[in-house]
Structures are given as C-alpha cells and as structure tokens.
Scaffold this active site. Sequence first.
Site, PDB file in Angstrom:
ATOM      1  N   ASP A   1      34.816  94.795  -0.358  1.00 43.63           N
ATOM      2  CA  ASP A   1      34.740  96.239  -0.629  1.00 43.63           C
ATOM      3  C   ASP A   1      33.660  96.579  -1.642  1.00 43.63           C
ATOM      4  O   ASP A   1      33.152  97.700  -1.671  1.00 43.63           O
ATOM      5  CB  ASP A   1      36.093  96.765  -1.103  1.00 43.63           C
ATOM      6  CG  ASP A   1      37.025  96.884   0.084  1.00 43.63           C
ATOM      7  OD1 ASP A   1      37.560  95.847   0.519  1.00 43.63           O
ATOM      8  OD2 ASP A   1      37.167  97.998   0.610  1.00 43.63           O
TER       9      ASP A   1
ATOM     10  N   LYS B   1      40.446  92.744  -0.398  1.00 48.88           N
ATOM     11  CA  LYS B   1      41.892  92.976  -0.316  1.00 48.88           C
ATOM     12  C   LYS B   1      42.674  92.022  -1.212  1.00 48.88           C
ATOM     13  O   LYS B   1      42.366  90.832  -1.272  1.00 48.88           O
ATOM     14  CB  LYS B   1      42.312  92.825   1.149  1.00 48.88           C
ATOM     15  CG  LYS B   1      43.781  93.032   1.445  1.00 48.88           C
ATOM     16  CD  LYS B   1      44.334  94.332   0.923  1.00 48.88           C
ATOM     17  CE  LYS B   1      43.567  95.556   1.374  1.00 48.88           C
ATOM     18  NZ  LYS B   1      43.961  96.794   0.635  1.00 48.88           N
TER      19      LYS B   1
ATOM     20  N   GLY C   1      38.782 100.096   5.611  1.00 53.57           N
ATOM     21  CA  GLY C   1      37.723  99.094   5.740  1.00 53.57           C
ATOM     22  C   GLY C   1      36.446  99.717   5.189  1.00 53.57           C
ATOM     23  O   GLY C   1      36.082 100.840   5.581  1.00 53.57           O
TER      24      GLY C   1
HETATM   25  O1  MRU Z   1      42.640  98.672   2.056  1.00 54.28           O
HETATM   26  P1  MRU Z   1      41.727  98.375   3.213  1.00 54.28           P
HETATM   27  O2  MRU Z   1      42.452  98.072   4.480  1.00 54.28           O
HETATM   28  O3  MRU Z   1      40.672  99.436   3.361  1.00 54.28           O
HETATM   29  O4  MRU Z   1      40.988  97.038   2.774  1.00 54.28           O
HETATM   30  C1  MRU Z   1      39.992  96.503   3.624  1.00 54.28           C
HETATM   31  C2  MRU Z   1      39.461  95.220   3.154  1.00 54.28           C
HETATM   32  O5  MRU Z   1      39.842  94.689   2.146  1.00 54.28           O
HETATM   33  C3  MRU Z   1      38.333  94.637   3.973  1.00 54.28           C
HETATM   34  O6  MRU Z   1      38.317  93.249   3.872  1.00 54.28           O
HETATM   35  C4  MRU Z   1      36.983  95.175   3.481  1.00 54.28           C
HETATM   36  O7  MRU Z   1      37.004  96.564   3.387  1.00 54.28           O
HETATM   37  C5  MRU Z   1      35.871  94.747   4.363  1.00 54.28           C
HETATM   38  S1  MRU Z   1      35.915  95.498   5.961  1.00 54.28           S
HETATM   39  C6  MRU Z   1      34.532  94.961   6.795  1.00 54.28           C
END
Ligand code: MRU
Length: 350
Positions: free
Chosen positions: A236, A247, A46
């Site tokens: 991200d 994601k 995240g």
């Molecule tokens: O691969 P991850 O689990 O780190 O991906 C996380 C996401 O895509 C979240 O939606 C994003 O980081 C926002 S978290 C507030």
Amino acid sequence: MIRAFTYSDKKLTLLDQTRLPSLTAYVTATTVEEVCDAIRTMKVRGAPAIGVCAAYGLAIAAHAAPKTGYGAFMAAFGRAADRLASSRPTAVNLFWAIERMTAKAAKLKGRPPAEIVRALEAEARLIEEEDLSINRAIGENLLGLLGDGATVLTHCNAGILATSGYGTALAPVYLAKERGMNIRVYADETRPLLQGARLTAYELRQSGVDVTLICDGMAAAVMAKGIIDAVVVGCDRVAANGDTANKIGTFGLSVLAKHFGVPMYVAAPTPTIDLGCATGRDIPIEERDESEVTCGFGVRTAPEGVKVYNPAFDVTPWEHITSIVTETGIACPPYGERLKALTGRAREQR
Ligand code: MRU
C-alpha cells in the site's frame, strides 16, 4: 475476465467486493460522495484500484462542478479532492492520483471548464491504462524471478480485484497461465476481512489457477514443509528506504520467510512508492472499526465489550524483503538509491 470497476458516461460501476464470493453484485457511483463511500467501506479496495477509482471520482466531480469560471470550478474540484483524500489513509496511490488529477487541472488554468473536464476524464482513463501495463510489466519481472512450476504464498488480495487487471503480486500467476506455465498459490485467508479467502481464492479459481486456502496461522506450518518457493505480496505504500506497508499480517509472514530462508518479494507499482516517507515510521496506518474483529460478517465471535486493536496494515522492515519488484525493474537491498532510480525511470516513461 473479472473487472473490479468500469467507467463510462460519468458513472463508475464497481463489483461490490464486500459481497464476494457469495454474491456477484454491482454498485454504481455517480457522485464523488458515492465514490468516497465505496472506498471507505471497501466495496473497492487494493491500493491501485483505490487510486484509479479516486481519479474517476474526480472526473465525476469535474462534470458536476460549476462551469461559470475557473475559480468556482477549481473550488468545487478541490472540495471533492479533499473528500476523497479522507477516505482511507494508507494506500499512497489515492493521494498520488489526486495530486496527478489536480496538477492536470492546474495546468489547464484559463481554459474553458468544459475543456478541463474532458482532459480530466482522459487523464483518469490514462491512469487506468497505465495501471494495467504497470501490472503486466511487474508480472514479467516477477515471473523471471519465480520461473515455471513455482509455488508461492500470498497474503490479502493483490490480484485482478485490487487493480485495473492482472494484479501485482498475482500478475506472474496469470501471465504463467496465459503461457501454459504453472504457478501454484497458497493464499492466506487474511483476517479480519478475509480478502485472501473471499477475493484471492475466488479470482484465482475463476481463472483456473491451482490455489490452496490456509488460515493465517497455518503459514509457518506450510513453510516448514519446504513447499513454498517464495512469498509474494502487494503493498500500500513503500517508504524511501524500502520499508513496506501492506495488509496486517505481512510483517509476520516476512519474519517466517526469513526464518525459513524463503525469498520475500514485494510487487510495487512505482505510484505506490512514496519517496516523501523516509521510513515505515512515517507511513500512516489505518485503524478500522472493532466490529470487523468481534462481529465480522454479522456473526459475533468475541464477547461484548472486549478491548480490540484493529490496524488494517503493518510495516515490513526493508531488511526482510528480498526484492521490491516494480514495472521499471527490480530493486534489492539497500533500497534507497535503487528505488529513486526506478521511480525516476517510470516518470520519464510516462
Ligand atoms: O485493505 P485492503 O483490502 O485495501 O488491503 C489491500 C492490500 O493490502 C493489498 O495487498 C495492497 O493494496 C496491494 S493491491 C495490488
């Protein structure tokens, strides 16, 4: 309340998110290598959580760096920063936190290393505190858009487990709960690593929120029933024009939202906005190991030797996004000037 991580006494303790929901296990990181490993293997994940943990990783590195002089100290600190920067490429919060910590160390040039270490540790704590208040402010802004009684669809995990607390996309849900209001959530399971099923469904249930889990491919059928008031996701990295990396699968959801006339809201802390990326084409997209797709969680679900493509993120074009909701305000398209103003306001408030 669940905590994704805590820091004390030169030690970062992480709730191991690769083991949830079947096991509540904690790992501790006492070296920068262990922090890098935890980020790479997604024990912590995240965007905001990655940023805060990287800052603590640098505080840990500062403690371990030689104290013989500023040059030797900064050389070791720089190596730790480089190592962290190579852990995951897409969430800009990682690089934002590394830059902020490095700038703090540079500002203290000439001061005794022990004093710099104390200041870096304090800076990491400040980054964590700021993240928490950013999330609450995003929650307030989103709650204003959604209102009591809304049903939202979310993807991946942009909740408590992805942040210092409250989450971003899930913050309005928790704020509503605190105030005796009710927001219902449909959670995409989020292939291939199932953050929606394993993490979002887990943390919402722990908090007593009404959550319904669906497979990713069911989102169209659920929206067709007319029961979704808004799609709310995290991010991200947001490019200067509003193109948003989140994601894998978020782009598809945005197409569905447009088709069904459902608003698509992106919850974006300003540290996740990268004005250095002109458009989504400039955002580096992480590709992860094919085993996540063919052999997730130890069970082979595809034939040996099959070709696999496994990007961890996709880019939602700005035209598909109804609003980008930050802690300093809400942006609507076209995004360029407004994102600049909102990030500027955040810098002034810091
Ligand atoms: O691969 P991850 O689990 O780190 O991906 C996380 C996401 O895509 C979240 O939606 C994003 O980081 C926002 S978290 C507030």
